[in-house]
Design a protein around this motif. Sequence first.
Motif, PDB file in Angstrom:
ATOM      1  N   PHE A 135       0.755  -0.942  -0.079  1.00  0.00           N
ATOM      2  CA  PHE A 135       0.031  -0.177  -0.311  1.00  0.00           C
ATOM      3  C   PHE A 135       0.490   1.166   0.094  1.00  0.00           C
ATOM      4  CE2 PHE A 135      -3.529  -2.721   1.973  1.00  0.00           C
ATOM      5  CZ  PHE A 135      -4.024  -2.259   0.912  1.00  0.00           C
ATOM      6  N   ALA A 136       2.254   1.021   0.317  1.00  0.00           N
ATOM      7  CA  ALA A 136       2.808   2.178  -0.304  1.00  0.00           C
ATOM      8  C   ALA A 136       2.687   3.252  -1.139  1.00  0.00           C
ATOM      9  CB  ALA A 136       4.304   1.878   0.445  1.00  0.00           C
ATOM     10  N   ASP A 137       3.086   4.300  -0.801  1.00  0.00           N
ATOM     11  CA  ASP A 137       3.365   5.547  -2.539  1.00  0.00           C
ATOM     12  C   ASP A 137       1.676   5.267  -3.581  1.00  0.00           C
ATOM     13  OD1 ASP A 137       4.885   6.636  -1.541  1.00  0.00           O
ATOM     14  OD2 ASP A 137       6.847   5.149  -2.106  1.00  0.00           O
ATOM     15  N   THR A 138       0.640   4.617  -2.209  1.00  0.00           N
ATOM     16  CA  THR A 138      -0.823   4.510  -3.058  1.00  0.00           C
ATOM     17  C   THR A 138      -1.179   5.805  -2.654  1.00  0.00           C
ATOM     18  OG1 THR A 138      -1.083   3.119  -2.183  1.00  0.00           O
ATOM     19  CG2 THR A 138      -0.410   2.021  -3.662  1.00  0.00           C
ATOM     20  N   SER A 139      -2.195   6.570  -3.917  1.00  0.00           N
ATOM     21  CA  SER A 139      -3.054   7.758  -3.742  1.00  0.00           C
ATOM     22  C   SER A 139      -4.451   7.656  -4.141  1.00  0.00           C
ATOM     23  CB  SER A 139      -2.633   8.659  -4.646  1.00  0.00           C
ATOM     24  OG  SER A 139      -2.097   8.434  -5.547  1.00  0.00           O
ATOM     25  N   THR A 140      -4.647   6.085  -4.923  1.00  0.00           N
ATOM     26  CA  THR A 140      -6.124   6.208  -5.096  1.00  0.00           C
ATOM     27  C   THR A 140      -6.858   4.814  -4.298  1.00  0.00           C
ATOM     28  OG1 THR A 140      -5.481   4.008  -6.760  1.00  0.00           O
ATOM     29  CG2 THR A 140      -6.037   5.928  -7.644  1.00  0.00           C
ATOM     30  N   GLU A 141      -7.761   4.780  -4.096  1.00  0.00           N
ATOM     31  CA  GLU A 141      -9.074   3.425  -3.279  1.00  0.00           C
ATOM     32  C   GLU A 141      -8.298   2.588  -3.349  1.00  0.00           C
ATOM     33  OE1 GLU A 141     -13.313   5.199  -3.924  1.00  0.00           O
ATOM     34  OE2 GLU A 141     -13.167   4.077  -4.803  1.00  0.00           O
ATOM     35  N   ARG A 142      -7.893   2.384  -1.501  1.00  0.00           N
ATOM     36  CA  ARG A 142      -7.225   1.035  -0.913  1.00  0.00           C
ATOM     37  C   ARG A 142      -8.433   0.178  -0.197  1.00  0.00           C
ATOM     38  NH1 ARG A 142      -2.158   3.794   1.464  1.00  0.00           N
ATOM     39  NH2 ARG A 142      -3.690   3.912   2.501  1.00  0.00           N
ATOM     40  N   ALA A 200      -5.999   0.571  10.462  1.00  0.00           N
ATOM     41  CA  ALA A 200      -6.008   2.234  11.574  1.00  0.00           C
ATOM     42  C   ALA A 200      -3.790   2.443  11.107  1.00  0.00           C
ATOM     43  CB  ALA A 200      -5.626   1.593  13.043  1.00  0.00           C
ATOM     44  N   ALA A 201      -3.406   1.023  10.400  1.00  0.00           N
ATOM     45  CA  ALA A 201      -2.499   1.691  10.524  1.00  0.00           C
ATOM     46  C   ALA A 201      -1.204   2.042   9.360  1.00  0.00           C
ATOM     47  CB  ALA A 201      -0.952   0.657  10.593  1.00  0.00           C
ATOM     48  N   LEU A 202      -3.109   1.717   8.109  1.00  0.00           N
ATOM     49  CA  LEU A 202      -2.438   2.236   6.681  1.00  0.00           C
ATOM     50  C   LEU A 202      -3.257   2.770   6.125  1.00  0.00           C
ATOM     51  CD1 LEU A 202      -1.062  -1.314   5.128  1.00  0.00           C
ATOM     52  CD2 LEU A 202      -0.217   1.031   6.501  1.00  0.00           C
ATOM     53  N   GLN A 203      -5.141   2.996   6.943  1.00  0.00           N
ATOM     54  CA  GLN A 203      -6.296   3.868   6.262  1.00  0.00           C
ATOM     55  C   GLN A 203      -6.711   3.037   5.323  1.00  0.00           C
ATOM     56  OE1 GLN A 203      -2.388   5.884   7.017  1.00  0.00           O
ATOM     57  NE2 GLN A 203      -3.649   5.670   9.314  1.00  0.00           N
ATOM     58  N   VAL A 204      -6.463   1.869   5.407  1.00  0.00           N
ATOM     59  CA  VAL A 204      -7.221   1.153   4.623  1.00  0.00           C
ATOM     60  C   VAL A 204      -8.533   0.895   5.131  1.00  0.00           C
ATOM     61  CG1 VAL A 204      -7.352  -0.993   3.015  1.00  0.00           C
ATOM     62  CG2 VAL A 204      -5.683   0.074   3.705  1.00  0.00           C
ATOM     63  N   GLN A 205      -9.976   1.373   3.664  1.00  0.00           N
ATOM     64  CA  GLN A 205     -10.814   0.825   4.321  1.00  0.00           C
ATOM     65  C   GLN A 205     -10.805  -0.926   4.015  1.00  0.00           C
ATOM     66  OE1 GLN A 205     -14.336   2.964   2.044  1.00  0.00           O
ATOM     67  NE2 GLN A 205     -12.298   3.889   0.502  1.00  0.00           N
TER      68      GLN A 205
END
Length: 329
Positions: A135-142, A200-205
């Motif tokens: 998930f590093a350096d990703t800006s679109t939906e996760r 919590a750590a990576l702000q992923v849905q």
Amino acid sequence: MKDFLHTMLQGQPPQETSGENAELTWQWLADGVLLLEPKVVADDIKHVLMSAGVHGNETAPIEILSRHVNRLLNGEMPLAVRLLVVLGNPDAIRAGVRYQSVDLNRLFHGHHRHYPACSETQRAIELENIVETFFADTSTERFHFDLHTAIRESFHLRFGLLPQKTLASDDFLHGLIGMGLEALVINPIPGGTFSYYTHAALQVQSCTLELGKVRPFGENDLSQFAAADRALECFICGEAFSADMLAPVKVYQVVRELKKLSDDFHFIDVSDNAKNFTCFTQGTLIAQDGDVMYRVERANEWLIFPNAGVKTGLRAGLMLAEADLDALM
């Protein structure tokens, strides 16, 4: 590699740890961990983590997810997302047990530090590192879908637990509903689950999905998982969710965690075979732990995951109140 699950069950990496077909490239990153990326990447591409087998005996989601991976590897299915597929606890899967030393789904977000080193603590560290890199350096939906099956029967056969109070994406919500979930449980209480960590750590849905009942390999009626199977395919292929896939869903909010404080913890008015989402009325004494009494505080509350046998300090159950779907958006 043509069969993802078969390869993992052998306990050895495939002879080739990377490859490609006309549509995608793939990399075997670790035992039971596969990264698949389309050769043509859209500007708004989604980054999707799909995991199963965090508990090794929950086999139906493993079979479903592995079948989709095989279709991708064999060029039978298009790939519209960056996809990280994780079979969480390979050693437990191969042994046909829930876990070997410690429940892996209690060890994420740094909770592995509270336990003696073992295969599960090492696996939690390994998966956190892999997922952080993905998930590093990703800006679109996760998105993260962590697929499970439940130990006990439930009044809602399929349900999801959300570690976030609100959802930022209609696509994510539609995907959850499209999986045939009958209920969503909002549970922002900090914990060591895989889905809580990614949010919590990576702000992923993220969402933990309980999709049915635990069964051994070969004994699953996969027709019961048809909606989830189809919804996962839609996410992988980038297909829209049709109206007939979006049935009404109940929403609950966790209002209390039943923490096991000592070996004296025991349930009172809860039978050994109580189903998830059993409803209790105000004043009912649910459990007792020494001088601590757990009573129902609202007109109605629902209980999920009752388990007095957990280790001291862990959650022995969750009490829920009804909530509104609009509160999620």
